[in-house]
Scaffold this active site. Structure first.
Site, PDB file in Angstrom:
ATOM      1  N   VAL A 101       0.803  -1.450  -0.023  1.00  0.00           N
ATOM      2  CA  VAL A 101       0.065  -0.158  -0.156  1.00  0.00           C
ATOM      3  C   VAL A 101       0.815   1.228  -0.018  1.00  0.00           C
ATOM      4  CG1 VAL A 101      -1.762   1.352   1.202  1.00  0.00           C
ATOM      5  CG2 VAL A 101      -1.830  -1.204   1.028  1.00  0.00           C
ATOM      6  N   LYS A 118      -6.867  -1.285   8.882  1.00  0.00           N
ATOM      7  CA  LYS A 118      -8.061  -1.741   9.597  1.00  0.00           C
ATOM      8  C   LYS A 118      -8.072  -2.186  10.921  1.00  0.00           C
ATOM      9  CE  LYS A 118      -7.943  -4.308   6.569  1.00  0.00           C
ATOM     10  NZ  LYS A 118      -6.939  -4.848   5.425  1.00  0.00           N
ATOM     11  N   GLU A 137     -10.402   5.794   4.901  1.00  0.00           N
ATOM     12  CA  GLU A 137     -11.349   5.564   3.944  1.00  0.00           C
ATOM     13  C   GLU A 137     -10.737   4.240   3.350  1.00  0.00           C
ATOM     14  OE1 GLU A 137     -14.261   4.626   1.923  1.00  0.00           O
ATOM     15  OE2 GLU A 137     -14.458   6.947   2.145  1.00  0.00           O
ATOM     16  N   GLU A 187      -2.581 -14.112   2.196  1.00  0.00           N
ATOM     17  CA  GLU A 187      -1.263 -13.876   2.771  1.00  0.00           C
ATOM     18  C   GLU A 187      -0.838 -15.513   2.845  1.00  0.00           C
ATOM     19  OE1 GLU A 187       0.289 -11.505   3.401  1.00  0.00           O
ATOM     20  OE2 GLU A 187      -0.847  -9.786   3.130  1.00  0.00           O
ATOM     21  N   ASP A 246     -10.856 -10.588   9.446  1.00  0.00           N
ATOM     22  CA  ASP A 246     -10.545  -9.145   8.397  1.00  0.00           C
ATOM     23  C   ASP A 246     -11.954  -8.530   8.143  1.00  0.00           C
ATOM     24  OD1 ASP A 246      -8.817  -7.385   6.711  1.00  0.00           O
ATOM     25  OD2 ASP A 246     -10.454  -8.304   5.429  1.00  0.00           O
ATOM     26  N   LYS A 260     -13.938  -4.998   9.411  1.00  0.00           N
ATOM     27  CA  LYS A 260     -14.425  -3.805   8.612  1.00  0.00           C
ATOM     28  C   LYS A 260     -15.727  -3.475   8.980  1.00  0.00           C
ATOM     29  CE  LYS A 260     -11.232  -5.285   5.053  1.00  0.00           C
ATOM     30  NZ  LYS A 260     -11.001  -5.972   3.707  1.00  0.00           N
TER      31      LYS A 260
END
Length: 407
Positions: free
Chosen positions: A20, A107, A131, A192, A203, A207
């Site tokens: 990222v 997150k 975001e 991963e 995950d 979120k």
């Protein structure tokens, strides 16, 4: 139309130069002219990473000490793309306390410490934006916080993890067993080497907790949310779903109940093909939002990937520079606000051995329609009931498996 931005070039620091972070660098460099037209200019002054990037084209940007960035008065925004809690939490808190705004894709950090970090940002007159923490490149945090701010959001239902959606797509479309589909996801860079957070639903849980905290103003604790992954989904489950005119998706959902409590959970569910979420495939994500004024609205797009996620990160940076960042805040709830799982009702699709007498199923469940895809078992759909009630009813049968049906 001319968009007026800042006349001064804004200096930022990128903390973490993995997928990222390097994507943020690429977006800022590739789209610099368009970004400058909107903002007056955003310039990368530092990149923090403990690895050696001496062969990088801009190796002079790299530093190894976070204090170099946080103590530089020229830097007003820090982009945190490290992931995890340590040292991301310490760095983020230190930056906000110094009055620097922070943008993140992390997150886990937002779900765990979002309430505290948002308060610190407010106290120090800076911003904490995230975001990219939900949905990758899909704009959903900003629309919920700004465009749909006039609504009372009553429910959120979404496919929130690209890795598991890819795996389920391979199982459904290509008949691959779970392990084979997972291996393909890893080989393609969608999962991963340790896929636990994805396939066990953690995950997606983070979120849906972030989204629910955002719209309710109350922190939703991930540790208290019922979470089930996709590791037990089989090709036979997929066959049954197809016979029902449905597909199986890992769903994160939250709903505000009439009593004020919030039902939140993550689990694989059967979705009718009439449901728009049933057609979301591969690594794409989608979030369905139900508001009391707008009705249903769906946000769809790539839920992961270097540049889509980086796009969302840079959009947050631009928002801060242009002064358009809306106020985001949530706090710890007084008392327990999550509906106990023992009270949540669903219809369930149940698989039982063919040796179980159908008349006994009819007597216990009232079922009168049965689905068969093989000789050694059959299935049926229950009326709405809690999972505990289902287990009690099934306790007299030799073996049975079940999956939720999303109405």
């Amino acid at each position: 139309m001319i968009v007026l931005g800042s006349e001064k070039v804004v200096k930022i620091g990128i903390v973490g130069f993995g997928i990222v972070g390097s994507g943020v660098y690429e977006v800022l460099r590739t789209n610099s002219d368009g970004i400058a037209a909107k903002t007056g200019g955003i310039d990368i002054k530092y990149i923090l990473d403990i690895r050696d990037f001496s062969d990088h084209a801009e190796s002079h940007l790299f530093v190894s000490d976070f204090d170099t960035i946080v103590n530089d008065r020229e830097v007003s925004i820090i982009v945190e793309t490290m992931g995890g809690l340590t040292p991301a939490y310490e760095y983020t808190k230190k930056a906000l306390l110094s009055g620097k705004s922070v943008v993140t894709s992390n997150k886990e950090l937002v779900a765990t410490y979002g309430d505290e970090l948002l308060q610190i940002a407010a106290d120090n007159k800076c911003s904490y934006l995230f975001e990219a923490s939900v949905g990758g490149g899909i704009p959903v945090i900003r629309p919920l916080n700004q465009c749909l701010a006039a609504n009372k959001i009553e429910a959120i239902t979404g496919i929130l993890n690209g890795s598991t959606n890819y795996i389920l797509t391979q199982i459904i479309k290509h008949g691959q067993p779970f392990e084979e589909a997972l291996k393909g996801a890893q080989q393609n860079g969608y999962a991963e080497s340790d896929p636990t957070a994805d396939v066990e639903g953690h995950d997606a849980c983070r979120k849906i907790c972030i989204l629910t905290s955002l719209v309710t103003g109350k922190k939703i604790d991930c540790d208290k949310v019922y979470t089930q992954g996709i590791t037990n989904i089989t090709l036979r489950d997929v066959e049954y779903a197809e016979k029902l005119g449905s597909v199986i998706k890992l769903i994160g959902m939250s709903r505000v109940e009439d009593n004020g409590k919030i039902t939140v959970m993550v689990a694989p569910m059967m979705l009718s093909l009439n449901n728009p979420l049933s057609h979301v495939e591969s690594v794409n994500n989608a979030v369905m939002v139900s508001g009391n004024a707008i009705g249903d609205a769906m946000f769809y797009g790539p839920g992961a990937g270097k540049l889509p996620t980086a796009s969302a990160v840079v959009a947050d940076v631009i928002d801060i520079v242009c002064g358009g960042a809306g106020r985001i805040m949530w706090s710890k709830a007084d008392g327990e606000i999550i509906t106990p799982q023992s009270e949540v009702e669903f219809r369930f699709f149940v698989r039982v051995d063919s040796g179980v007498d159908k008349s006994e199923i009819t007597r216990v469940f009232g079922a009168n329609e049965y689905i068969t895809v093989c000789e050694d078992e059959y299935g049926f759909v229950t009326c709405k009931m809690t999972e505990n009630m289902l287990k009690q009813k099934l306790s007299t049968f030799v073996s049975a498996g079940y999956i939720r049906v999303l109405d």
